[in-house]
Design an enzyme around this catalytic site. Structure first.
Site, mmCIF file in Angstrom:
data_model
loop_
_atom_site.group_PDB
_atom_site.id
_atom_site.type_symbol
_atom_site.label_atom_id
_atom_site.label_comp_id
_atom_site.label_asym_id
_atom_site.label_seq_id
_atom_site.Cartn_x
_atom_site.Cartn_y
_atom_site.Cartn_z
ATOM 1 N N ARG A 122 0.820 -1.229 0.000
ATOM 2 C CA ARG A 122 0.000 0.000 0.000
ATOM 3 C C ARG A 122 0.845 1.267 0.000
ATOM 4 O O ARG A 122 0.394 2.344 0.363
ATOM 5 C CB ARG A 122 -0.963 0.033 1.189
ATOM 6 C CG ARG A 122 -1.915 -1.150 1.220
ATOM 7 C CD ARG A 122 -3.012 -0.950 2.263
ATOM 8 N NE ARG A 122 -3.831 -2.138 2.336
ATOM 9 C CZ ARG A 122 -3.602 -3.148 3.159
ATOM 10 N NH1 ARG A 122 -2.580 -3.106 3.991
ATOM 11 N NH2 ARG A 122 -4.392 -4.188 3.156
ATOM 12 N N LYS A 126 2.834 12.183 -10.611
ATOM 13 C CA LYS A 126 1.911 11.464 -11.503
ATOM 14 C C LYS A 126 2.574 10.148 -11.875
ATOM 15 O O LYS A 126 3.701 10.140 -12.397
ATOM 16 C CB LYS A 126 1.636 12.260 -12.776
ATOM 17 C CG LYS A 126 0.569 13.313 -12.619
ATOM 18 C CD LYS A 126 0.180 13.859 -13.976
ATOM 19 C CE LYS A 126 -0.855 14.959 -13.866
ATOM 20 N NZ LYS A 126 -1.154 15.558 -15.172
ATOM 21 N N GLU A 170 9.470 19.872 -23.841
ATOM 22 C CA GLU A 170 8.821 20.112 -22.538
ATOM 23 C C GLU A 170 9.349 21.395 -21.900
ATOM 24 O O GLU A 170 8.626 22.089 -21.189
ATOM 25 C CB GLU A 170 9.024 18.921 -21.587
ATOM 26 C CG GLU A 170 8.252 17.654 -21.982
ATOM 27 C CD GLU A 170 6.736 17.730 -21.730
ATOM 28 O OE1 GLU A 170 6.251 18.678 -21.091
ATOM 29 O OE2 GLU A 170 6.027 16.813 -22.194
ATOM 30 N N LYS A 211 7.225 23.930 -11.886
ATOM 31 C CA LYS A 211 6.326 22.780 -11.693
ATOM 32 C C LYS A 211 6.032 22.552 -10.208
ATOM 33 O O LYS A 211 4.888 22.280 -9.827
ATOM 34 C CB LYS A 211 6.924 21.512 -12.323
ATOM 35 C CG LYS A 211 5.969 20.332 -12.190
ATOM 36 C CD LYS A 211 6.204 19.230 -13.162
ATOM 37 C CE LYS A 211 5.102 18.177 -13.029
ATOM 38 N NZ LYS A 211 5.280 17.037 -13.903
ATOM 39 N N GLU A 243 -4.671 18.150 -9.761
ATOM 40 C CA GLU A 243 -5.092 18.698 -11.058
ATOM 41 C C GLU A 243 -6.581 19.013 -11.141
ATOM 42 O O GLU A 243 -7.291 18.570 -12.043
ATOM 43 C CB GLU A 243 -4.697 17.733 -12.193
ATOM 44 C CG GLU A 243 -4.679 18.420 -13.537
ATOM 45 C CD GLU A 243 -4.051 17.586 -14.643
ATOM 46 O OE1 GLU A 243 -2.902 17.162 -14.506
ATOM 47 O OE2 GLU A 243 -4.737 17.371 -15.645
ATOM 48 N N ARG A 297 -3.032 23.012 -12.096
ATOM 49 C CA ARG A 297 -2.126 22.015 -12.685
ATOM 50 C C ARG A 297 -2.480 21.698 -14.140
ATOM 51 O O ARG A 297 -1.647 21.200 -14.893
ATOM 52 C CB ARG A 297 -2.107 20.742 -11.828
ATOM 53 C CG ARG A 297 -1.022 19.778 -12.269
ATOM 54 C CD ARG A 297 -0.705 18.693 -11.273
ATOM 55 N NE ARG A 297 0.364 17.846 -11.773
ATOM 56 C CZ ARG A 297 0.965 16.910 -11.084
ATOM 57 N NH1 ARG A 297 0.610 16.689 -9.836
ATOM 58 N NH2 ARG A 297 1.920 16.161 -11.617
ATOM 59 N N ASN A 345 -0.525 21.122 -19.040
ATOM 60 C CA ASN A 345 -0.880 20.390 -20.261
ATOM 61 C C ASN A 345 -0.927 21.280 -21.490
ATOM 62 O O ASN A 345 -1.494 20.882 -22.511
ATOM 63 C CB ASN A 345 -2.246 19.722 -20.077
ATOM 64 C CG ASN A 345 -2.159 18.591 -19.081
ATOM 65 O OD1 ASN A 345 -1.297 17.741 -19.183
ATOM 66 N ND2 ASN A 345 -3.032 18.601 -18.098
ATOM 67 N N HIS A 392 -0.613 19.881 -25.027
ATOM 68 C CA HIS A 392 -0.740 18.421 -24.934
ATOM 69 C C HIS A 392 -2.024 17.868 -25.539
ATOM 70 O O HIS A 392 -2.051 16.713 -25.947
ATOM 71 C CB HIS A 392 -0.632 17.967 -23.475
ATOM 72 C CG HIS A 392 0.788 17.932 -22.968
ATOM 73 N ND1 HIS A 392 1.550 19.068 -22.842
ATOM 74 C CD2 HIS A 392 1.584 16.911 -22.573
ATOM 75 C CE1 HIS A 392 2.749 18.745 -22.383
ATOM 76 N NE2 HIS A 392 2.807 17.433 -22.214
ATOM 77 N N HIS A 438 -0.963 15.151 -27.940
ATOM 78 C CA HIS A 438 -1.190 13.714 -27.753
ATOM 79 C C HIS A 438 -1.801 13.096 -29.007
ATOM 80 O O HIS A 438 -1.451 11.980 -29.400
ATOM 81 C CB HIS A 438 -2.097 13.459 -26.547
ATOM 82 C CG HIS A 438 -1.343 13.454 -25.248
ATOM 83 N ND1 HIS A 438 -1.908 13.814 -24.049
ATOM 84 C CD2 HIS A 438 -0.068 13.137 -24.963
ATOM 85 C CE1 HIS A 438 -1.005 13.723 -23.088
ATOM 86 N NE2 HIS A 438 0.122 13.309 -23.622
ATOM 87 N N HIS A 459 7.252 12.440 -27.993
ATOM 88 C CA HIS A 459 6.301 13.184 -27.154
ATOM 89 C C HIS A 459 6.618 14.683 -27.182
ATOM 90 O O HIS A 459 5.730 15.512 -27.410
ATOM 91 C CB HIS A 459 6.380 12.645 -25.715
ATOM 92 C CG HIS A 459 5.497 13.359 -24.756
ATOM 93 N ND1 HIS A 459 4.139 13.174 -24.706
ATOM 94 C CD2 HIS A 459 5.765 14.299 -23.805
ATOM 95 C CE1 HIS A 459 3.611 13.952 -23.782
ATOM 96 N NE2 HIS A 459 4.587 14.639 -23.215
#
Ligand code: NAD
Ligand code: GLY
Length: 353
Positions: free
Chosen positions: A114, A136, A178, A217, A227, A231, A235, A238, A242, A252
């Site tokens: 856990r 993430k 990025e 960040k 998010e 946040r 993106n 993106h 994507h 990417h």
């Protein structure tokens, strides 16, 4: 060594940046318990001496390199190996690699017992400026990227830029994509990139921006870990990026550059992005896109692929597309358009490339 604290409701962690961060932090992090070290075949082959030096008493798992291995089968194999190694609750998982290793390693750490501590040691430019920070974690499933995952903060992130010396140029360009993303959000990074657009392929210049990107960040993640608001800004580029990444043979970071260009152009046309500032952004983005390795893309059929933007996690209504776009210096906004209109604007924007 630069220290960037990152405090969320669940974890007080620190990102350490500098060529001395491994020698200063790793001995105390590995001491006293058996740990689990996850890496990929490329990183292991190129940096074996690093693993031999710091992890000789720990369990090593070397995953075949590549996004196609960021899946449930690999997750199962990693968790099985963690169980067989008899790790304890105070064991740590060290994720040494690019974003693939960071994402699947972080998810494995979140699930084992856990949740055990995770230390991220990013080795690509993309992972150093972005993916290793912010917690993430995910694997891909059914052709959908990052669809199964968790927010799980690492206890520490150790960013040693000397790993980047072995990075192929295509991966440097990917990380640069990025970095340029942050120029759409952060005025200081925008100014630096605008002053140095001739250095976008220069690793030693790009490295000077690592701390600013991480600091930006960290501020955003501290304000909105899960998010729900701010946040979403991370993106930018993106949504369309994507869709492009899935349809064209581009990395990417390159896809994000195209996405940011097309979405910024759309935001200017719609009067959402300040025109003068937007044009300056487009200039940086266009230079970044044409950095080698570059091949002119045929976007005449892009509208057929934009349907993939409907699966974007930012969307809240069926048939509406939400993009994070730059508004003016240091300011972004969420731009929502009906799908048909979105596809028409993006298709038109490709003509300006
Ligand atoms: P990657 O992990 O596949 O690394 C790219 C390539 O570089 C691989 O072939 C790898 O083996 C190789 N490599 C790694 N370090 C190297 C080094 N020092 N020298 C030479 N080769 C090296 O990909 P990436 O571009 O680092 O990351 C992309 C992944 O990150 C995607 O899965 C994406 O979804 C994820 N991502 C996550 C976040 C997040 O916030 N968690 C953010 C952005 C991207
Ligand atoms: N890379 C986007 C985020 O971490 O939120």
């Amino acid at each position: 060594m630069t220290e960037i604290p990152l405090k969320t409701p669940t974890v007080h962690s620190v990102v350490y940046v500098g060529e001395d961060c491994l020698s200063l932090r790793l001995p105390m992090l590995t001491e006293g318990q058996k740990n689990f070290v996850l890496t990929d075949t490329n990183v292991y082959a190129l940096h074996k001496a690093f693993f031999d030096k710091y992890f000789k008493n720990d369990e090593l798992f070397v995953l075949p390199a590549g996004e196609e291995n960021k899946n449930f089968q690999s997750l199962y194999e990693i968790l099985s190996a963690m169980t067989s190694a008899g790790l304890l609750r105070n064991s740590r998982l060290f994720a040494v690699g690019g974003g693939v290793i960071g994402d699947i390693g972080g998810l494995s750490a979140s699930l084992y017992m856990r949740g055990i501590s995770c230390v991220q040691i990013p080795t690509t430019l993309l992972a150093q400026v972005d993916s290793s920070v912010g917690g993430k974690t995910a694997v891909d499933l059914g052709g959908v990227k990052n669809i199964v995952g968790a927010f799980y903060q690492p206890c520490e992130v150790l960013v040693d830029p000397s790993f980047l010396k072995t990075l192929p140029v295509r991966e440097i360009k990917c990380g640069m994509g990025e970095i340029v993303k942050y120029a759409l959000l952060n005025g200081k990074i925008f100014d630096e990139l605008e002053r140095n657009t001739d250095k976008l392929a220069d690793l030693s210049f790009l490295q000077t921006l690592i701390v600013s990107c991480i600091q930006h960040k960290a501020n955003v993640v501290q304000a909105d870990e899960k998010e729900t608001g701010e946040r979403k800004s991370l993106n930018v580029g993106h949504t369309t990026g994507h869709a492009i990444e899935l349809a064209y043979n581009l990395s990417h970071g390159e896809s994000v550059l195209y996405g940011a260009y097309l979405e910024t152009q759309t935001a200017i046309e719609l009067g959402v992005c300040d025109k003068d500032y937007g044009v300056r952004l487009l200039r940086i983005l266009k230079t970044a896109i044409t950095v080698a390795p570059y091949e002119k893309q045929d976007f005449s059929t892009i509208a057929n692929y934009l349907i993939k933007a409907k699966a974007d996690k930012k969307n809240t209504q069926k048939d509406k597309i939400v993009m994070a776009v730059a508004k003016r210096k240091n300011e972004w906004t969420a731009l929502e358009l009906p799908f048909e209109k979105y596809a028409e604007y993006i298709q038109n924007a490709t003509k300006k490339l």
